[in-house]
Scaffold this active site. Structure first.
Site, PDB file in Angstrom:
ATOM      1  CE  LYS A  37      -2.047  -1.171   3.916  1.00  0.00           C
ATOM      2  NZ  LYS A  37      -1.597  -2.522   4.298  1.00  0.00           N
ATOM      3  NE  ARG A 112      -4.509  -1.829  10.179  1.00  0.00           N
ATOM      4  CZ  ARG A 112      -3.257  -1.911  10.599  1.00  0.00           C
ATOM      5  NH1 ARG A 112      -2.582  -0.824  10.848  1.00  0.00           N
ATOM      6  NH2 ARG A 112      -2.698  -3.075  10.783  1.00  0.00           N
ATOM      7  NE  ARG A 151       7.143  -3.295   6.199  1.00  0.00           N
ATOM      8  CZ  ARG A 151       5.840  -3.028   6.214  1.00  0.00           C
ATOM      9  NH1 ARG A 151       5.233  -2.622   5.116  1.00  0.00           N
ATOM     10  NH2 ARG A 151       5.140  -3.198   7.317  1.00  0.00           N
ATOM     11  NE  ARG A 186       6.413  -0.687  10.547  1.00  0.00           N
ATOM     12  CZ  ARG A 186       5.376  -0.623   9.718  1.00  0.00           C
ATOM     13  NH1 ARG A 186       5.495  -0.023   8.549  1.00  0.00           N
ATOM     14  NH2 ARG A 186       4.222  -1.146  10.045  1.00  0.00           N
ATOM     15  NE  ARG A 197       1.757  -5.450  11.121  1.00  0.00           N
ATOM     16  CZ  ARG A 197       2.711  -5.011  10.288  1.00  0.00           C
ATOM     17  NH1 ARG A 197       3.912  -5.511  10.348  1.00  0.00           N
ATOM     18  NH2 ARG A 197       2.443  -4.085   9.408  1.00  0.00           N
TER      19      ARG A 197
END
Ligand SMILES: [Zn+2]
Length: 245
Positions: A37, A112, A151, A186, A197
């Site tokens: 996104k 969300r 990531r 992160r 998540r």
């Protein structure tokens, strides 16, 4: 309750005298954590002259600055949970009313939940505007896990660019191409947080997609199915096509 201030007056003037001639555009990019996104939004926003508004980045910024909001959501976020709807809505509303975003925004990471989607529609309706597109990036769970675990994110809060160690590595290992700040993983991209998540995403996303498919105006919902073998240019092209249809 907050008093009506200069910022509210400026927003009211824009809404009353500018919007009738040039309606702002509101587009949202949806999809699981790691769906791309942010990558799509950061390329699309300058091309369309809109602002890329990431609620995740807004929230991380509040945490970094140690605001009251930041303190309230810090623990939840680091565990991979979601910030409460009313708090996210508060910070988003403030951002949407900012003069810098008066041409419209590409939302990334919001809504969300079904409740957030309904609150967003109500807010826009109260301003006499509506969501133009909800673009859904749908990836398999295996692809999402592969993306998230590799990531790395720029530690400079005002940059916040993200990299993928295999697909999109930085030119200099450990440093951001854009601002040379250090890259970090992160806390919510750590393996345990990723599982939480994805679980949260699965529970929240079904009612959200059916809301956009059935309860909003026809043509608002657009489904894109990227895979990890597609380049980001290929994905962007599909999104651009969806926005023009
Ligand atoms: Zn950077």
């Amino acid at each position: 309750m907050k008093h009506f201030g200069i910022a509210d007056l400026r927003f009211w003037l824009t809404q009353t005298f500018v919007w009738p001639f040039r309606k702002p555009r509101f587009i949202t990019l949806l999809g699981g954590p790691g769906a791309g996104k942010g990558t799509v939004a950061s390329q699309l926003a300058p091309a369309l002259g809109l602002t890329h508004l990431s609620t995740g980045a807004l929230i991380r910024n509040e945490i970094a600055q140690g605001t009251d909001f930041g303190k309230q959501v810090k623990d939840l976020i680091e565990k991979g949970a979601l910030a409460p709807d009313h708090l996210v809505m508060q910070i988003l509303t403030r951002a949407l009313k900012s003069p810098a975003n008066s041409r419209g925004v590409i939302l990334d990471g919001f809504p969300r939940t079904l409740a957030q989607a309904q609150m967003l529609d109500q807010l826009l309706a109260s301003w006499g505007v509506a969501l133009e597109k909800a673009v859904w990036l749908e990836l398999t769970e295996a692809d999402l896990i592969e993306r998230l675990s590799l990531r790395r994110t720029c530690s400079n809060q005002t940059c916040g660019r993200s990299y993928h160690l295999t697909f999109e590595p930085p030119k200099l290992a450990g440093h951001c191409d854009a601002c040379n700040s250090a890259l970090y993983q992160r806390k919510d991209d750590a393996p345990e947080a990723i599982r939480t998540r994805l679980e949260t995403y699965k529970q929240e996303s079904a009612p959200l997609s059916s809301y956009y498919k059935s309860s909003t105006a026809p043509g608002v919902f657009a489904l894109i199915v990227p895979t990890n073998s597609m380049t980001k240019e290929m994905v962007l092209e599909k999104v651009v096509l969806a926005l023009s249809s």
